[in-house]
Scaffold this motif. Sequence first.
Motif, PDB file in Angstrom:
ATOM      1  N   GLY A  35      -4.482  31.565  31.710  1.00 16.99           N
ATOM      2  CA  GLY A  35      -5.621  30.963  31.035  1.00 16.99           C
ATOM      3  C   GLY A  35      -6.946  31.367  31.640  1.00 16.99           C
ATOM      4  N   ALA A  36      -8.023  30.825  31.063  1.00 14.66           N
ATOM      5  CA  ALA A  36      -9.387  31.141  31.508  1.00 14.66           C
ATOM      6  C   ALA A  36      -9.952  29.985  32.317  1.00 14.66           C
ATOM      7  CB  ALA A  36     -10.279  31.432  30.310  1.00 14.66           C
ATOM      8  N   GLU A  37     -10.653  30.315  33.370  1.00 14.02           N
ATOM      9  CA  GLU A  37     -11.374  29.310  34.157  1.00 14.02           C
ATOM     10  C   GLU A  37     -12.865  29.553  33.966  1.00 14.02           C
ATOM     11  OE1 GLU A  37     -12.046  27.839  38.786  1.00 14.02           O
ATOM     12  OE2 GLU A  37     -10.446  29.277  38.307  1.00 14.02           O
ATOM     13  N   ILE A  38     -13.564  28.510  33.537  1.00 14.85           N
ATOM     14  CA  ILE A  38     -14.999  28.611  33.282  1.00 14.85           C
ATOM     15  C   ILE A  38     -15.758  27.937  34.422  1.00 14.85           C
ATOM     16  CG2 ILE A  38     -16.859  28.098  31.664  1.00 14.85           C
ATOM     17  CD1 ILE A  38     -14.793  29.982  30.499  1.00 14.85           C
ATOM     18  N   LYS A  39     -16.687  28.674  35.011  1.00 14.03           N
ATOM     19  CA  LYS A  39     -17.547  28.104  36.042  1.00 14.03           C
ATOM     20  C   LYS A  39     -18.989  28.166  35.543  1.00 14.03           C
ATOM     21  CE  LYS A  39     -14.590  29.482  39.927  1.00 14.03           C
ATOM     22  NZ  LYS A  39     -14.523  30.225  41.212  1.00 14.03           N
ATOM     23  N   SER A  44     -25.190  26.995  41.834  1.00 19.49           N
ATOM     24  CA  SER A  44     -26.162  25.900  41.822  1.00 19.49           C
ATOM     25  C   SER A  44     -25.444  24.577  41.639  1.00 19.49           C
ATOM     26  CB  SER A  44     -27.179  26.114  40.688  1.00 19.49           C
ATOM     27  OG  SER A  44     -27.996  24.962  40.526  1.00 19.49           O
ATOM     28  N   LYS A  45     -26.017  23.516  42.173  1.00 18.15           N
ATOM     29  CA  LYS A  45     -25.457  22.188  41.999  1.00 18.15           C
ATOM     30  C   LYS A  45     -25.929  21.534  40.697  1.00 18.15           C
ATOM     31  CE  LYS A  45     -24.993  21.227  46.960  1.00 18.15           C
ATOM     32  NZ  LYS A  45     -25.348  20.317  48.076  1.00 18.15           N
ATOM     33  N   MET A  46     -26.820  22.239  39.964  1.00 17.81           N
ATOM     34  CA  MET A  46     -27.368  21.682  38.728  1.00 17.81           C
ATOM     35  C   MET A  46     -26.281  21.585  37.656  1.00 17.81           C
ATOM     36  SD  MET A  46     -30.313  23.288  36.232  1.00 17.81           S
ATOM     37  CE  MET A  46     -29.184  24.501  35.563  1.00 17.81           C
ATOM     38  N   LYS A  47     -26.256  20.455  36.993  1.00 18.14           N
ATOM     39  CA  LYS A  47     -25.346  20.267  35.868  1.00 18.14           C
ATOM     40  C   LYS A  47     -26.139  20.190  34.581  1.00 18.14           C
ATOM     41  CE  LYS A  47     -21.288  18.122  37.941  1.00 18.14           C
ATOM     42  NZ  LYS A  47     -20.301  17.009  37.809  1.00 18.14           N
ATOM     43  N   GLU A 132     -26.460  34.171  30.756  1.00 23.35           N
ATOM     44  CA  GLU A 132     -25.762  35.394  31.139  1.00 23.35           C
ATOM     45  C   GLU A 132     -24.334  35.017  31.543  1.00 23.35           C
ATOM     46  OE1 GLU A 132     -26.721  38.420  30.789  1.00 23.35           O
ATOM     47  OE2 GLU A 132     -28.814  38.021  30.224  1.00 23.35           O
ATOM     48  N   VAL A 133     -23.398  35.934  31.307  1.00 24.36           N
ATOM     49  CA  VAL A 133     -21.991  35.664  31.603  1.00 24.36           C
ATOM     50  C   VAL A 133     -21.392  36.857  32.350  1.00 24.36           C
ATOM     51  CG1 VAL A 133     -19.707  35.129  30.666  1.00 24.36           C
ATOM     52  CG2 VAL A 133     -21.758  34.250  29.529  1.00 24.36           C
ATOM     53  N   ASN A 149     -18.092  33.352  34.993  1.00 23.20           N
ATOM     54  CA  ASN A 149     -19.239  32.640  35.553  1.00 23.20           C
ATOM     55  C   ASN A 149     -20.349  32.629  34.510  1.00 23.20           C
ATOM     56  OD1 ASN A 149     -18.006  32.273  38.098  1.00 23.20           O
ATOM     57  ND2 ASN A 149     -18.539  34.373  38.663  1.00 23.20           N
ATOM     58  N   VAL A 150     -20.764  31.447  34.122  1.00 26.22           N
ATOM     59  CA  VAL A 150     -21.789  31.292  33.080  1.00 26.22           C
ATOM     60  C   VAL A 150     -23.069  30.776  33.732  1.00 26.22           C
ATOM     61  CG1 VAL A 150     -22.402  30.171  30.916  1.00 26.22           C
ATOM     62  CG2 VAL A 150     -20.008  30.794  31.360  1.00 26.22           C
ATOM     63  N   TYR A 151     -24.119  31.605  33.645  1.00 27.22           N
ATOM     64  CA  TYR A 151     -25.430  31.216  34.187  1.00 27.22           C
ATOM     65  C   TYR A 151     -26.300  30.819  32.995  1.00 27.22           C
ATOM     66  CZ  TYR A 151     -23.441  33.629  38.174  1.00 27.22           C
ATOM     67  OH  TYR A 151     -22.604  34.034  39.190  1.00 27.22           O
ATOM     68  N   THR A 152     -26.551  29.545  32.866  1.00 29.41           N
ATOM     69  CA  THR A 152     -27.115  29.017  31.619  1.00 29.41           C
ATOM     70  C   THR A 152     -28.617  29.237  31.485  1.00 29.41           C
ATOM     71  OG1 THR A 152     -27.504  26.818  32.572  1.00 29.41           O
ATOM     72  CG2 THR A 152     -25.345  27.235  31.577  1.00 29.41           C
ATOM     73  N   GLY A 153     -29.362  29.130  32.555  1.00 28.95           N
ATOM     74  CA  GLY A 153     -30.815  29.055  32.415  1.00 28.95           C
ATOM     75  C   GLY A 153     -31.176  27.725  31.778  1.00 28.95           C
ATOM     76  N   ASN A 154     -32.422  27.535  31.423  1.00 30.96           N
ATOM     77  CA  ASN A 154     -32.872  26.284  30.815  1.00 30.96           C
ATOM     78  C   ASN A 154     -32.558  26.266  29.323  1.00 30.96           C
ATOM     79  OD1 ASN A 154     -34.035  25.091  33.166  1.00 30.96           O
ATOM     80  ND2 ASN A 154     -35.766  26.504  32.976  1.00 30.96           N
ATOM     81  N   ARG A 155     -32.290  25.066  28.832  1.00 29.82           N
ATOM     82  CA  ARG A 155     -32.017  24.903  27.396  1.00 29.82           C
ATOM     83  C   ARG A 155     -33.341  24.733  26.661  1.00 29.82           C
ATOM     84  NH1 ARG A 155     -27.601  20.642  24.868  1.00 29.82           N
ATOM     85  NH2 ARG A 155     -27.218  21.798  22.924  1.00 29.82           N
TER      86      ARG A 155
END
Length: 781
Positions: A35-39, A44-47, A132-133, A149-155
């Motif tokens: 399976g896939a593991e999504i981080k 960062s500790k930001m959620k 970015e992924v 690894n998913v780096y979201t940036g600001n929404r």
Amino acid sequence: MKKLTRSGLIIFTCLIWGACSTTKSLKPGQFLYTGAEIKINPDSKMKIDGQKEVKDGLESSTRPRPNKSLLGIKFKLGLYNLAGEPKKPKGGLRNWLRKIGEPPVLLSEVKIPYNRAVLKSYMLTQGYLQAEVTGDTVIKGKKGKAVYNVYTGNRYKIKSVAFPPDSVGVAAVINQTKDKTLLQVGNNYDLETFKNERIRIDNDLKERGYFYFSPDYLILQVDSTAGQNQVDIRLKVKDIAPDAGLKPYTINNINIYPNYSLRRDSALRKSTPEVYKDFNIYDTRKTFKPGLFDRLVFFKKDEFYNRRDHNQSLNRMVNIGAFQAVKAEFLPLDSFKNNQLDLNIYLTPLKKNSLSFSVTGTSKSNNFVGSEVKLTQTTRNLFRGAEQLDVSVSGGFETQVSGVAKGLNSYSFTAESKLSFPRFITPFRGVNSTNNFIPKTLASLSYQILSRGSSYNLNSIKTEFGYNWKESQYKEHTFNPVSINYVTSKITASSKDTLFAENPGLQKNLEKQFIIGSNYNFTYSDQMNESQRNNIYFNGSLETGGNVWGMFASRNNEGKKSIFGIPINQFVRVEADLRDYFKINKNITWASRLNLGYGYAYGNSTSLPFVRQFFAGGTNDIRAFAARSLGPGTYYYKNFLDPGQTSSYTDQSGDIKAMLNTELRFKLFSIVYGALFIDAGNVWLRKEDEGTPAIGDTPAIEGRPGSGFEFKDALKELAVGTGAGLRLDATIFVIRLDVAFPVRKPFLPEGNRWVLNEVDFGSSTWRKENLIYNIGIGYPF
């Protein structure tokens, strides 16, 4: 024996575990994909808001999916590995195991670049425009997984929303409804919301006559240069939108073809229609009365087209049950040069007569029969108004195998006729329904024989008149202001004294019963919404006997209110049945039910009529106990307390019922499903049965100690059973086998009611006295 049983269980478990080894069939260089593991933002500790939901959405977007598992065990893969390489191209056990099994999903099938692009696109739709992924694979032993690894940036959020500035035409209508917009300043950027906004505008325009408009004619222009992670949104109508989609249409001619077929198309169109109000009805055979279509078709001549009338008309024509094909055709006049539409409605009737056969399972607490086969003759359009007459015969059975009361518990035979009218028939004018569903007036007459083996028979004649209507697709009501039920009994046991001695409550219950009253039933169900993870079913009923009708009754020589010399039953009965179906995943469902009932007898009656009382135990109830053998309260009839004797006189009933069932249902393979369940409950009398002394030639009736209901003691008096089951679910029918045993017996002395310590599958005596096999049709709830 216990040691041997435990050893055998350990060996069996080891064999299964070995067979289910997930990597035994892999070749050198192959790795099982787990399976896939999504981080999300691993550095960062930001959620982010709704991080769990976003993570689940990302994980479900990856491909391929790993092998299916149940409770953490990949059974299908294990079966595939157990089969090995088949020696024959077709047939044999190996091929069958491979067919129901599942080949291993390999790590080599994972396409990291493709999944990265999919995950980035998903994040963009959620408003993370700078996401970015990255991705890679991790191997441990013979297994491997993909880590992203998913780096979201600001929404991004919405800064402003602009609607078309025009004050005429379609733009003006869009402006008039902009207060309903889903695009609110300050809300998150969300592509799904943008799509729903276009659909909302399209729906509003369809209600105002814009028949040819489409959501594709709208464009949402997004400017992300506003700064501070905000976007400006401008909504406009595309310049390439066709003229037909930008103007409202009115209804011109309404042509109805009630007996349509392609073979008769030309002849019907050339025939002279019957003009009825705004309709031109082409029905040369006079199949239906014209007034029927006034209740089915909501369009009026010269009114603007609207989608609500369109949907309601189609739903009514489909739901009335008279047509096998329904088609509504809207044709523009003069090739879109004006703004009028002709409406042609083509209806193909169902056959007037049909014969159907059905197999069903029942689960009502006061029903004697657990499963039923039914043959029904249906006559449609009986009086040319889409009426329907159903005449049916059915036979049912309820059986439990093993236990101290094994054998056939009951069977029934029923003959019934039911006439339904697709409208409300009332003394008052103007009572009708204007939603999608056809209201019905129902009249029924039935005769039923209920047999309890060699104990007794009940003969029941019942007639009802009432109404059925759906408030929405979820809510349904049935109200019968007139319900008459006459029940007589015949003792078939060799000795009445023996029968009544073993079941003291039967002597009163088997007296003649005349029930004349009213009943109301409400049902709520959202089970048709299969996309929902959680579904609810609720059924509530209220029945009264002898209340209103009792005012017109006279008193007989015994001082009881009677009609035609027959004493009437007087009571109020309420019941509620709440069920919850929670989908853990597409192959596992957790189903639960809470069933409560209460009856209050007054006037002529000291207890509810036997056919309205509550029972506990049986194939659809508390499956670890014989049908209708539990209660009332802590009472238990004498023979079952003597291991040397058995009895089939198990009809213990009550005025109050409480029952709770919970069941884990899971797919094993193909159409075979399994279940693990726990049932708990009991019935009680409202007041303890103290019996009656002998009077003259009337023998004494023994009391039933412990049968009364006390709220503070109710939990302590619940029976509990557990077990497992197999089901063959072919969609159109379900055959069920459940095996259950008691873990709490309320009739034992307080402090000794839990009997978990006595469970011994290795003991033939314990199995004989406690294991009960339930055979049924349909799910228990």
